[in-house]
Write an enzyme that holds these catalytic residues in place. Structure first.
Site, PDB file in Angstrom:
ATOM      1  N   ASP A 147       0.819  -1.211   0.000  1.00  0.00           N
ATOM      2  CA  ASP A 147       0.000   0.000   0.000  1.00  0.00           C
ATOM      3  C   ASP A 147       0.860   1.272   0.000  1.00  0.00           C
ATOM      4  OD1 ASP A 147      -2.135   1.723   0.212  1.00  0.00           O
ATOM      5  OD2 ASP A 147      -2.862   0.942   2.121  1.00  0.00           O
ATOM      6  N   ASP A 194      -6.316  -6.878  -1.874  1.00  0.00           N
ATOM      7  CA  ASP A 194      -6.766  -6.736  -0.494  1.00  0.00           C
ATOM      8  C   ASP A 194      -8.268  -6.464  -0.422  1.00  0.00           C
ATOM      9  OD1 ASP A 194      -6.130  -6.856   2.184  1.00  0.00           O
ATOM     10  OD2 ASP A 194      -4.499  -5.419   2.023  1.00  0.00           O
ATOM     11  N   CYS A 249      -7.330 -11.681  -0.305  1.00  0.00           N
ATOM     12  CA  CYS A 249      -7.011 -11.332   1.085  1.00  0.00           C
ATOM     13  C   CYS A 249      -8.246 -11.507   1.952  1.00  0.00           C
ATOM     14  CB  CYS A 249      -6.507  -9.895   1.171  1.00  0.00           C
ATOM     15  SG  CYS A 249      -6.064  -9.388   2.845  1.00  0.00           S
ATOM     16  N   ASP A 297      -3.898 -10.472   8.669  1.00  0.00           N
ATOM     17  CA  ASP A 297      -2.848  -9.488   8.919  1.00  0.00           C
ATOM     18  C   ASP A 297      -2.145  -9.742  10.253  1.00  0.00           C
ATOM     19  OD1 ASP A 297      -2.985  -8.063   6.583  1.00  0.00           O
ATOM     20  OD2 ASP A 297      -4.373  -6.560   7.340  1.00  0.00           O
TER      21      ASP A 297
END
Length: 516
Positions: A124, A235, A283, A305
């Site tokens: 990101d 994601d 994700c 995560d």
């Protein structure tokens, strides 16, 4: 015992029910969740409901899992990466977060190449004004202040280092502080007259609208055409809320969430068709996106995560009940862990990550030379054994982190001539007895050689107090035993061995090879 399994091939809202009638009959029902769901069909139109993968085994949950693993690996996954080992990657997220430029990224990528990694992934922060998570989602144009030559230029420089290049997207989301939202506020899912709920300062784009999917496809495809990209991390970091589409009439609002998923599938289909050599990773974090529907397009998933090795014992154990190891995104991250601030040995972080796709999520330049040498050995080990772990081997769960202090995994080759087993304890015990680590899946009458590195972990070696408490001379396990012995009696593990490995969060990896 006998086990039945049911897995819905669908990525949207679903309902699974098992009920036993007064006549002792069991009924299992799976499908689209009926809450807020309706679908209007005109004359001549049809509706396709999701499929269910039903499985059966007489060998308990391990047996059922192996049935699912084989089916998903060999039948559901498709494309270039079906039955193919996964590249060992380094992701820059926990190394830099949003704070990077091209020079910093290339510095990290060079170290990744030095230790033997095969793929560098830019996470990101590379697009729009994305210097934090308040803004930029939806603006899929490279930030030229960070990357003067854009993604195309950076990707070619990474490839020149001898690495493949991967890129992060979160294309189902939009920030209100973005050019996309300002141009198309009606493209955001929101109920008129109600406050739109954000999560992580982001909202969900309306993928039930073809023009939204077309726009995102155009942005992604342009980057992929212009750049040298081998991997996409897709994601999905929040759930849908206020599910209302400005493009649908009132009587069709019940179709919105299903149409959304069809839009996601359409985007995946177009991208995987035009770019068949790109490995897509979906994700699960936030969006609960770990399902057989997406596995058709994206043969691996970042399952959480939460990258702490001790937490990952439960996460990866539970995920493996239905989904193959090759689909589980697993990385070695830095310590203290950025979610829990917990310290776990580098050896344990790698041992846990081996039972997945395997990679790193840290700045290797910050590691001392001893740890760099350890990382090189870990990558070399994974390259040697990933075919067994990811593709060929049958996976067994040996000890459950949900039932005690221990976790144990094992992968056994089809010919039962090679195996890897990992034992992990969460916390150390005082004055505890020896452990009998019982294996599965071997041939009873076959003689095996069992090997393990019992030398102390680096953290032990560098701590003078701990160094004085234990005999830290290099030590290894190397002996022979028949399969029946290893399965019925087990490998003896001394508590001193675990203490040398760190005590808390200690792990030992065993290599088992049949004698010729």
């Amino acid at each position: 015992g006998k086990v039945y399994g049911f897995n819905l091939v669908y990525s949207g809202n679903f309902l699974s029910q098992v009920e036993v009638s007064t006549f002792d009959m069991t009924r299992v029902m799976l499908g689209i969740n009926p809450q807020n769901f309706s679908y209007c069909l005109s004359e001549g139109e049809s509706f396709q409901s999701p499929e269910v993968v039903m499985a059966y085994s007489e060998d308990g949950l391990n047996g059922l899992s192996q049935v699912y693993h084989r089916f998903f690996k060999y039948r559901l996954m498709h494309g270039k990466y079906k039955n193919q080992e996964r590249p060992i990657l380094l992701n820059n997220w926990e190394a830099t977060f949003f704070d990077f430029n091209e020079e910093k990224i290339l510095h990290i990528a060079k170290k990744a190449k030095e230790v033997g990694a095969e793929l560098f992934v830019l996470d990101d922060g590379w697009f729009g004004k994305r210097n934090d998570d308040y803004r930029g989602l939806g603006d899929w144009d490279a930030n030229l202040e960070k990357l003067p030559q854009g993604i195309a230029g950076l990707s070619k420089k990474v490839e020149a280092l001898g690495l493949k290049f991967g890129l992060w997207f979160e294309v189902e989301m939009v920030n209100m502080d973005s050019d996309l939202y300002r141009a198309h506020p009606d493209w955001m899912i929101a109920t008129p007259g109600r406050f739109p709920s954000h999560a992580r300062h982001q909202h969900v784009l309306d993928y039930s609208r073809k023009e939204v999917v077309d726009y995102i496809y155009g942005k992604m495809a342009k980057i992929l055409r212009e750049s040298s990209i081998s991997y996409i991390k897709w994601d999905m970091n929040r759930y849908m809320s206020e599910p209302y589409s400005a493009a649908l009439d009132a009587e069709r609002q019940g179709e919105m969430m299903h149409r959304y998923i069809l839009g996601v599938y359409d985007l995946y289909h177009r991208l995987t068709t035009e770019f068949p050599d790109v490995l897509f990773e979906s994700c699960a974090s936030g969006g609960a996106r770990y399902d057989a529907g997406l596995m058709y397009y994206a043969p691996q998933t970042w399952c959480s995560d939460d990258s702490d090795a001790a937490e990952r014992a439960k996460i990866q154990y539970g995920t493996s009940i239905a989904y193959p190891i090759v689909s589980i995104g697993s990385h070695v991250s830095q310590v203290p862990n950025q979610q829990l601030y917990r310290n776990t040995p580098l050896e344990t972080r790698a041992n846990m990550a081996y039972f997945g796709t395997f990679g790193y999520e840290l700045d290797l330049n910050l590691l001392p030379e001893k740890e760099i040498e350890e990382v090189k050995k870990q990558i070399q080990f994974m390259k040697e054994y990933r075919k067994l772990i990811q593709i060929d081997g049958d996976f067994y769960r040996l000890r459950s982190p949900f039932k005690g202090n221990e976790t144990a995994f094992m992968a056994v080759s089809p010919k039962k001539d090679q195996a890897l087993a990992m034992y992990f304890q969460t916390l150390n015990h005082v004055n505890a007895s020896w452990i009998r680590f019982k294996l599965k899946g071997l041939e009873e009458d076959r003689l095996y050689r069992v090997q393990a590195d019992l030398s102390p972990c680096l953290e032990r070696l560098e701590n003078p107090v701990l160094h004085a408490s234990f005999n830290l001379e290099k030590k290894s396990l190397d002996y022979q035993a028949y399969g029946s012995e290893l399965m019925e009696v087990g490998i003896p593990i001394s508590r001193d061995d675990l203490s040398r490995k760190g005590g808390d969060f200690a792990s030992i990896l065993f290599k088992i090879d049949a004698k010729s």
